[in-house]
Design a protein around this motif. Structure first.
Motif, PDB file in Angstrom:
ATOM      1  N   ASN A  69      22.874 -34.095  10.720  1.00  0.00           N
ATOM      2  CA  ASN A  69      22.115 -32.938   9.770  1.00  0.00           C
ATOM      3  C   ASN A  69      21.018 -33.407   9.793  1.00  0.00           C
ATOM      4  OD1 ASN A  69      23.722 -30.776  10.609  1.00  0.00           O
ATOM      5  ND2 ASN A  69      24.791 -31.219   8.563  1.00  0.00           N
ATOM      6  N   LYS A  70      20.135 -34.598   9.894  1.00  0.00           N
ATOM      7  CA  LYS A  70      18.533 -34.923   9.732  1.00  0.00           C
ATOM      8  C   LYS A  70      17.998 -35.196  11.273  1.00  0.00           C
ATOM      9  CE  LYS A  70      16.051 -39.280   8.344  1.00  0.00           C
ATOM     10  NZ  LYS A  70      16.042 -39.938   9.228  1.00  0.00           N
ATOM     11  N   LEU A  71      16.468 -34.478  10.373  1.00  0.00           N
ATOM     12  CA  LEU A  71      16.273 -34.351  11.997  1.00  0.00           C
ATOM     13  C   LEU A  71      15.465 -35.927  12.286  1.00  0.00           C
ATOM     14  CD1 LEU A  71      13.854 -32.703  13.956  1.00  0.00           C
ATOM     15  CD2 LEU A  71      12.233 -32.897  12.197  1.00  0.00           C
ATOM     16  N   VAL A  72      15.769 -36.310  13.703  1.00  0.00           N
ATOM     17  CA  VAL A  72      15.080 -38.012  13.642  1.00  0.00           C
ATOM     18  C   VAL A  72      14.162 -37.799  15.474  1.00  0.00           C
ATOM     19  CG1 VAL A  72      17.607 -38.410  12.834  1.00  0.00           C
ATOM     20  CG2 VAL A  72      17.257 -37.880  15.282  1.00  0.00           C
ATOM     21  N   GLY A  73      14.349 -36.907  15.555  1.00  0.00           N
ATOM     22  CA  GLY A  73      13.989 -36.981  16.910  1.00  0.00           C
ATOM     23  C   GLY A  73      12.930 -35.107  17.846  1.00  0.00           C
ATOM     24  N   LEU A  74      11.893 -35.223  17.829  1.00  0.00           N
ATOM     25  CA  LEU A  74      12.176 -33.833  19.329  1.00  0.00           C
ATOM     26  C   LEU A  74      10.777 -33.784  19.757  1.00  0.00           C
ATOM     27  CD1 LEU A  74       8.328 -32.429  18.002  1.00  0.00           C
ATOM     28  CD2 LEU A  74      10.100 -31.918  16.405  1.00  0.00           C
ATOM     29  N   VAL A  75      10.888 -32.845  21.371  1.00  0.00           N
ATOM     30  CA  VAL A  75       9.977 -32.411  21.681  1.00  0.00           C
ATOM     31  C   VAL A  75       9.535 -31.747  22.372  1.00  0.00           C
ATOM     32  CG1 VAL A  75      11.483 -32.979  23.698  1.00  0.00           C
ATOM     33  CG2 VAL A  75       9.419 -33.711  24.120  1.00  0.00           C
ATOM     34  N   ARG A  76       7.775 -31.594  22.207  1.00  0.00           N
ATOM     35  CA  ARG A  76       6.968 -30.250  22.031  1.00  0.00           C
ATOM     36  C   ARG A  76       6.592 -29.972  23.415  1.00  0.00           C
ATOM     37  NH1 ARG A  76       1.922 -27.964  18.818  1.00  0.00           N
ATOM     38  NH2 ARG A  76       1.261 -30.163  18.515  1.00  0.00           N
ATOM     39  N   ALA A  77       6.308 -28.530  24.097  1.00  0.00           N
ATOM     40  CA  ALA A  77       5.354 -28.526  24.623  1.00  0.00           C
ATOM     41  C   ALA A  77       5.254 -26.750  25.360  1.00  0.00           C
ATOM     42  CB  ALA A  77       6.512 -28.817  26.482  1.00  0.00           C
ATOM     43  N   LEU A  78       3.627 -26.676  26.052  1.00  0.00           N
ATOM     44  CA  LEU A  78       3.157 -25.542  26.574  1.00  0.00           C
ATOM     45  C   LEU A  78       3.371 -26.236  27.784  1.00  0.00           C
ATOM     46  CD1 LEU A  78       0.165 -26.379  23.728  1.00  0.00           C
ATOM     47  CD2 LEU A  78       2.258 -24.468  22.625  1.00  0.00           C
ATOM     48  N   SER A  79       3.194 -24.273  27.734  1.00  0.00           N
ATOM     49  CA  SER A  79       3.908 -24.195  29.170  1.00  0.00           C
ATOM     50  C   SER A  79       3.527 -22.440  29.984  1.00  0.00           C
ATOM     51  CB  SER A  79       4.867 -24.340  29.808  1.00  0.00           C
ATOM     52  OG  SER A  79       5.186 -24.366  31.243  1.00  0.00           O
ATOM     53  N   ASP A  80       3.241 -22.173  31.070  1.00  0.00           N
ATOM     54  CA  ASP A  80       3.314 -20.643  31.631  1.00  0.00           C
ATOM     55  C   ASP A  80       4.120 -20.524  32.980  1.00  0.00           C
ATOM     56  OD1 ASP A  80       2.602 -22.578  33.570  1.00  0.00           O
ATOM     57  OD2 ASP A  80       0.489 -21.607  34.400  1.00  0.00           O
ATOM     58  N   PHE A  81       5.390 -21.865  31.942  1.00  0.00           N
ATOM     59  CA  PHE A  81       6.646 -21.789  32.953  1.00  0.00           C
ATOM     60  C   PHE A  81       6.396 -21.133  34.204  1.00  0.00           C
ATOM     61  CE2 PHE A  81       7.348 -20.490  28.792  1.00  0.00           C
ATOM     62  CZ  PHE A  81       8.686 -21.128  28.617  1.00  0.00           C
ATOM     63  N   SER A  82       5.049 -21.776  35.047  1.00  0.00           N
ATOM     64  CA  SER A  82       5.184 -21.178  36.640  1.00  0.00           C
ATOM     65  C   SER A  82       4.456 -23.053  37.177  1.00  0.00           C
ATOM     66  CB  SER A  82       4.358 -20.765  37.204  1.00  0.00           C
ATOM     67  OG  SER A  82       4.150 -19.864  37.865  1.00  0.00           O
ATOM     68  N   THR A  83       3.687 -22.800  36.635  1.00  0.00           N
ATOM     69  CA  THR A  83       1.968 -23.976  37.575  1.00  0.00           C
ATOM     70  C   THR A  83       2.349 -25.350  36.530  1.00  0.00           C
ATOM     71  OG1 THR A  83       0.380 -22.821  36.838  1.00  0.00           O
ATOM     72  CG2 THR A  83       1.091 -21.991  38.630  1.00  0.00           C
ATOM     73  N   VAL A  84       2.201 -25.219  35.358  1.00  0.00           N
ATOM     74  CA  VAL A  84       1.816 -25.929  34.857  1.00  0.00           C
ATOM     75  C   VAL A  84       3.166 -26.477  33.164  1.00  0.00           C
ATOM     76  CG1 VAL A  84      -0.142 -25.370  32.940  1.00  0.00           C
ATOM     77  CG2 VAL A  84       0.003 -28.330  33.355  1.00  0.00           C
ATOM     78  N   VAL A  85       3.067 -28.078  32.892  1.00  0.00           N
ATOM     79  CA  VAL A  85       3.957 -28.100  31.314  1.00  0.00           C
ATOM     80  C   VAL A  85       3.238 -29.190  30.634  1.00  0.00           C
ATOM     81  CG1 VAL A  85       5.629 -28.685  32.565  1.00  0.00           C
ATOM     82  CG2 VAL A  85       6.105 -27.813  30.000  1.00  0.00           C
ATOM     83  N   PHE A  86       2.366 -28.601  29.536  1.00  0.00           N
ATOM     84  CA  PHE A  86       1.804 -29.111  28.897  1.00  0.00           C
ATOM     85  C   PHE A  86       2.436 -29.924  27.740  1.00  0.00           C
ATOM     86  CE2 PHE A  86      -1.937 -27.870  30.747  1.00  0.00           C
ATOM     87  CZ  PHE A  86      -2.214 -28.879  31.206  1.00  0.00           C
ATOM     88  N   ILE A  87       3.293 -31.430  27.899  1.00  0.00           N
ATOM     89  CA  ILE A  87       3.844 -32.138  26.511  1.00  0.00           C
ATOM     90  C   ILE A  87       2.600 -32.749  26.109  1.00  0.00           C
ATOM     91  CG2 ILE A  87       5.856 -34.440  26.419  1.00  0.00           C
ATOM     92  CD1 ILE A  87       6.914 -33.644  29.028  1.00  0.00           C
ATOM     93  N   GLN A  88       3.132 -31.569  24.440  1.00  0.00           N
ATOM     94  CA  GLN A  88       2.162 -31.888  23.349  1.00  0.00           C
ATOM     95  C   GLN A  88       2.604 -33.442  22.157  1.00  0.00           C
ATOM     96  OE1 GLN A  88      -0.608 -31.640  22.807  1.00  0.00           O
ATOM     97  NE2 GLN A  88      -0.417 -33.216  21.051  1.00  0.00           N
ATOM     98  N   ASP A  89       4.390 -33.229  22.090  1.00  0.00           N
ATOM     99  CA  ASP A  89       4.431 -33.951  20.913  1.00  0.00           C
ATOM    100  C   ASP A  89       5.908 -34.554  21.256  1.00  0.00           C
ATOM    101  OD1 ASP A  89       2.494 -34.067  19.338  1.00  0.00           O
ATOM    102  OD2 ASP A  89       3.321 -31.828  18.161  1.00  0.00           O
ATOM    103  N   LEU A  90       5.979 -36.138  21.191  1.00  0.00           N
ATOM    104  CA  LEU A  90       7.795 -36.646  21.832  1.00  0.00           C
ATOM    105  C   LEU A  90       7.456 -38.085  20.543  1.00  0.00           C
ATOM    106  CD1 LEU A  90       9.405 -37.339  22.850  1.00  0.00           C
ATOM    107  CD2 LEU A  90       8.855 -39.162  24.242  1.00  0.00           C
ATOM    108  N   LEU A  91       8.323 -37.840  19.237  1.00  0.00           N
ATOM    109  CA  LEU A  91       9.007 -38.310  18.350  1.00  0.00           C
ATOM    110  C   LEU A  91      10.137 -38.502  17.988  1.00  0.00           C
ATOM    111  CD1 LEU A  91       6.252 -35.667  17.384  1.00  0.00           C
ATOM    112  CD2 LEU A  91       5.944 -37.029  16.136  1.00  0.00           C
ATOM    113  N   VAL A  92      10.579 -39.559  17.348  1.00  0.00           N
ATOM    114  CA  VAL A  92      11.670 -40.615  17.630  1.00  0.00           C
ATOM    115  C   VAL A  92      11.375 -40.741  16.207  1.00  0.00           C
ATOM    116  CG1 VAL A  92      13.946 -41.513  18.205  1.00  0.00           C
ATOM    117  CG2 VAL A  92      12.734 -40.267  19.371  1.00  0.00           C
TER     118      VAL A  92
END
Length: 136
Positions: free
Chosen positions: A49-72
């Motif tokens: 139950n402890k947050l130990v990592g995450l990945v965050r992305a933004l996308s148009d779900f068609s042409t491009v996805v930007f991965i902004q954060d990856l933390l562990v």
């Protein structure tokens, strides 16, 4: 380890994770970051139950996805959490043509993203331009 897509994260969870990797600038305006996370596609990793990592992305779900954060969290690094988060994210966006990632320029990040099949921008004749309005 449990993975949760678009979890409800507390301010404390966010501050602890981002601070653990030295990203204090990101938590200076925690309300803004929390709002940004809500509007992003997020996969979070929890251990007991402890947050130990995450990945965050933004996308148009068609042409491009930007991965902004990856933390562990540092004490959980080297346990394939980052790899697992990225593979789940890449699988989710499998039909998207172009995947971009913003990363700190260091050898660990370079090796990690090369391992996952990413190329550096200059290898593809691409440049990244950033306007960081958080800088004082």
């Amino acid at each position: 380890m449990d993975l949760i897509v678009n979890p409800r994260l507390t301010k404390k969870d966010i501050v602890v994770l981002y601070s653990s990797v030295g990203w204090q600038k990101d938590v200076e305006n925690i309300d803004n970051l929390k709002k940004g996370l809500k509007k992003s596609f997020v996969i979070a990793a929890f251990e007991d139950n402890k947050l130990v990592g995450l990945v965050r992305a933004l996308s148009d779900f068609s042409t491009v996805v930007f991965i902004q954060d990856l933390l562990v969290c540092p004490e959980f690094q080297g346990k394939r959490i980052g790899k697992t988060l990225m593979l789940h994210l890449l699988n989710y966006f499998g039909a998207v043509g172009q995947v971009m990632v913003a990363a700190k320029p260091n050898n660990d990040a370079r090796k990690f993203f090369h391992y996952l099949g990413f190329q550096e921008g200059q290898d593809r004749q691409l440049s990244a331009y950033v306007m960081d309005r958080r800088v004082h």
